[in-house]
Every structure is written in structure tokens, then in C-alpha cells.
Scaffold this motif. Sequence first.
Motif, mmCIF file in Angstrom:
data_model
loop_
_atom_site.group_PDB
_atom_site.id
_atom_site.type_symbol
_atom_site.label_atom_id
_atom_site.label_comp_id
_atom_site.label_asym_id
_atom_site.label_seq_id
_atom_site.Cartn_x
_atom_site.Cartn_y
_atom_site.Cartn_z
ATOM 1 N N ILE A 174 -0.994 15.511 -10.603
ATOM 2 C CA ILE A 174 -0.860 16.904 -11.023
ATOM 3 C C ILE A 174 -0.321 16.965 -12.445
ATOM 4 N N ARG A 175 -0.914 17.831 -13.262
ATOM 5 C CA ARG A 175 -0.416 18.095 -14.608
ATOM 6 C C ARG A 175 -0.253 19.598 -14.755
ATOM 7 N N ILE A 176 0.890 20.010 -15.303
ATOM 8 C CA ILE A 176 1.164 21.428 -15.507
ATOM 9 C C ILE A 176 1.537 21.627 -16.965
ATOM 10 N N ASP A 177 0.814 22.503 -17.634
ATOM 11 C CA ASP A 177 1.038 22.766 -19.053
ATOM 12 C C ASP A 177 1.555 24.186 -19.249
ATOM 13 N N LEU A 178 2.645 24.299 -20.008
ATOM 14 C CA LEU A 178 3.278 25.587 -20.275
ATOM 15 C C LEU A 178 3.285 25.941 -21.755
ATOM 16 N N LEU A 179 2.964 24.980 -22.622
ATOM 17 C CA LEU A 179 3.033 25.210 -24.070
ATOM 18 C C LEU A 179 1.727 25.836 -24.561
ATOM 19 N N GLY A 180 1.540 27.066 -24.185
ATOM 20 C CA GLY A 180 0.315 27.814 -24.408
ATOM 21 C C GLY A 180 0.091 28.636 -23.155
ATOM 22 N N THR A 181 -1.147 28.804 -22.735
ATOM 23 C CA THR A 181 -1.392 29.432 -21.445
ATOM 24 C C THR A 181 -1.023 28.454 -20.331
ATOM 25 N N LEU A 182 -0.666 28.998 -19.174
ATOM 26 C CA LEU A 182 -0.334 28.160 -18.022
ATOM 27 C C LEU A 182 -1.599 27.501 -17.497
ATOM 28 N N GLU A 183 -1.583 26.172 -17.404
ATOM 29 C CA GLU A 183 -2.734 25.445 -16.888
ATOM 30 C C GLU A 183 -2.255 24.404 -15.881
ATOM 31 N N VAL A 184 -2.973 24.301 -14.779
ATOM 32 C CA VAL A 184 -2.682 23.309 -13.747
ATOM 33 C C VAL A 184 -3.931 22.459 -13.581
ATOM 34 N N GLY A 185 -3.779 21.155 -13.709
ATOM 35 C CA GLY A 185 -4.919 20.259 -13.563
ATOM 36 C C GLY A 185 -4.560 19.085 -12.687
ATOM 37 N N PHE A 186 -5.570 18.434 -12.153
ATOM 38 C CA PHE A 186 -5.325 17.239 -11.356
ATOM 39 C C PHE A 186 -6.536 16.330 -11.434
ATOM 40 N N THR A 187 -6.309 15.069 -11.162
ATOM 41 C CA THR A 187 -7.388 14.082 -11.098
ATOM 42 C C THR A 187 -7.257 13.312 -9.790
ATOM 43 N N SER A 188 -8.356 12.869 -9.290
ATOM 44 C CA SER A 188 -8.376 12.019 -8.101
ATOM 45 C C SER A 188 -9.631 11.169 -8.147
ATOM 46 N N ARG A 189 -9.903 10.429 -7.106
ATOM 47 C CA ARG A 189 -11.125 9.623 -7.075
ATOM 48 C C ARG A 189 -12.374 10.504 -7.036
#
Length: 260
Positions: free
Chosen positions: A6-21
Motif C-alpha cells: 500500500i502507498r498513500i500520498d498526501l503531498l498533493g491530492t490524496l492518492e492510494v495505490g497498491f501493487t501485487s502479483r
Amino acid sequence: MLSEQIRIDLLGTLEVGFTSRMTTGRRSVITAAKLRQMLAMLAANTNTMVSMEQLIDELWPCSPPSSVKTIVQTYVYQVRKLFREAPRSANGTTLLVTRPGGYLLTVPRDNVDVFRFQHLLGRGLTALRLGRPDHASELLREALALWRGPALADVTAGPHLQGLSVYLEEQRLEAVSARIEADLATDRCGELVGELRRLVADHPLNESFHIRLMQALHRSGRRGDALTVYHRLRAVLDRDLGIGPSAEAREVQQEILRSG
């Protein structure tokens, strides 16, 4: 592990991303304003419990609804549902843990851009103090590259997130000032003048940017322009704050005068 995906970015718009197989670089869109606000609050306090009272104060600072705790629990369920898009961690734990009186988001801090920025800023400032301006500039540029716009740009901020936004903007300006100081130490004076003029225009009460502009102009052979910057700084401070330039600004002015 799930938390590492899980990656959560707050320095700008709120974005939630994830990677998996099964997925790579996928980002989830969160349309509900209160849900974005709650997730931002949890992410900004990653690995620290956020109490129910803090969440209520952030989301409803004036008049919380009578069923407010039930509503918060609904948002918690929705956050957990969002995280189910990634596989569960090996030990079966969830990302958002319920604790007595509150909730804990268990994500590595490096997966939240705010903490990556602050870590890089700290390393850059340390490198600058140790007399390694090239390395400092590299670290500070990497830190500033994480910013995609104003912090929490699309998040409705209550008292806690408003304070965080102000604090992060102060840290961003500190990183810019330190990066410019590092570049000055490596004789990039000429290329900094234009950037510093823009910064002085945008932040007329920020002495650091005036001082760096004075230094960049002076080292570029523009002694008169450097002294003009000092006089303008003195006039702005007197007009808007009723104070004079700092000891550092006066010292830089004296250095320029002595060099003539």
C-alpha cells in the motif's frame, strides 16, 4: 506483506495505490469527502493510534451528528474494504487495526510520502551541515520531487489536518531554502537568480530567500543589485511587521559592502 504493497500520498491530492502479483501501480479513487478526510488523518499518523475523539474533532469540529460513532465505524469499514483490493498479509492482520478508544493504520512510514519527504529533508539538512552540499542538493531535490501540489489539495481539512498542511508547507519552504543554500555552495549562483526572484515575489516576508538572492547576485558580480535586494527587504519588513532585517541579513549586507 499487504502493508508493504500500500502507498498513500498526501503531498498533493490524496492518492492510494497498491501493487501485487495481479496488479501493478493501480490507484484507487476515493470520491467521498469524509472518507478522504478520515484516511488522510490516519495516514498522517501512521503507526500511531488515532483516538475516536480526534477523528470526531477532525471530521465534525463544530456539531457532530448524534450517531457520530456509528458513522466513524462505517468509514472504518469502508477503508478496510478499500484495502481488500490487495492480498492479505502473511500473518493475517489487517492494515487498519481497532484499538481501545481508536484506530491504528499499520503501514510502513516509507509508504506514505509525507514521511519519505521528512526523512529525505532530515538527511539533506544533515549533509549540508557536514559540508557535503552536492549530496545535500541531491537529497533535497528528491524530497521536493515528492510534492505534486499543495498538501492535501483535495481533502476537506479540519483543525488537525489544517495544522498539518501549514506545518508541511513550512517544511517544504525549508527544503527549498536548504537546497538553494547547497546549490550556492557549489557555485550555481547564476542559474539561481531567476528562481530566487520568483520566491522573493511569492514570499516577500521570507528573509531566507532574500538573503540567498543577495548572495547569488553578489557572487555573480552584481553587487549593486544585491544591495538593492537588502534595501527592499528592510522596507518590506518595516512596512508590514515594523521590524528590521535579521542579524544574518545585516551580516550578508556588510560582507557585500566590504567587498566593494
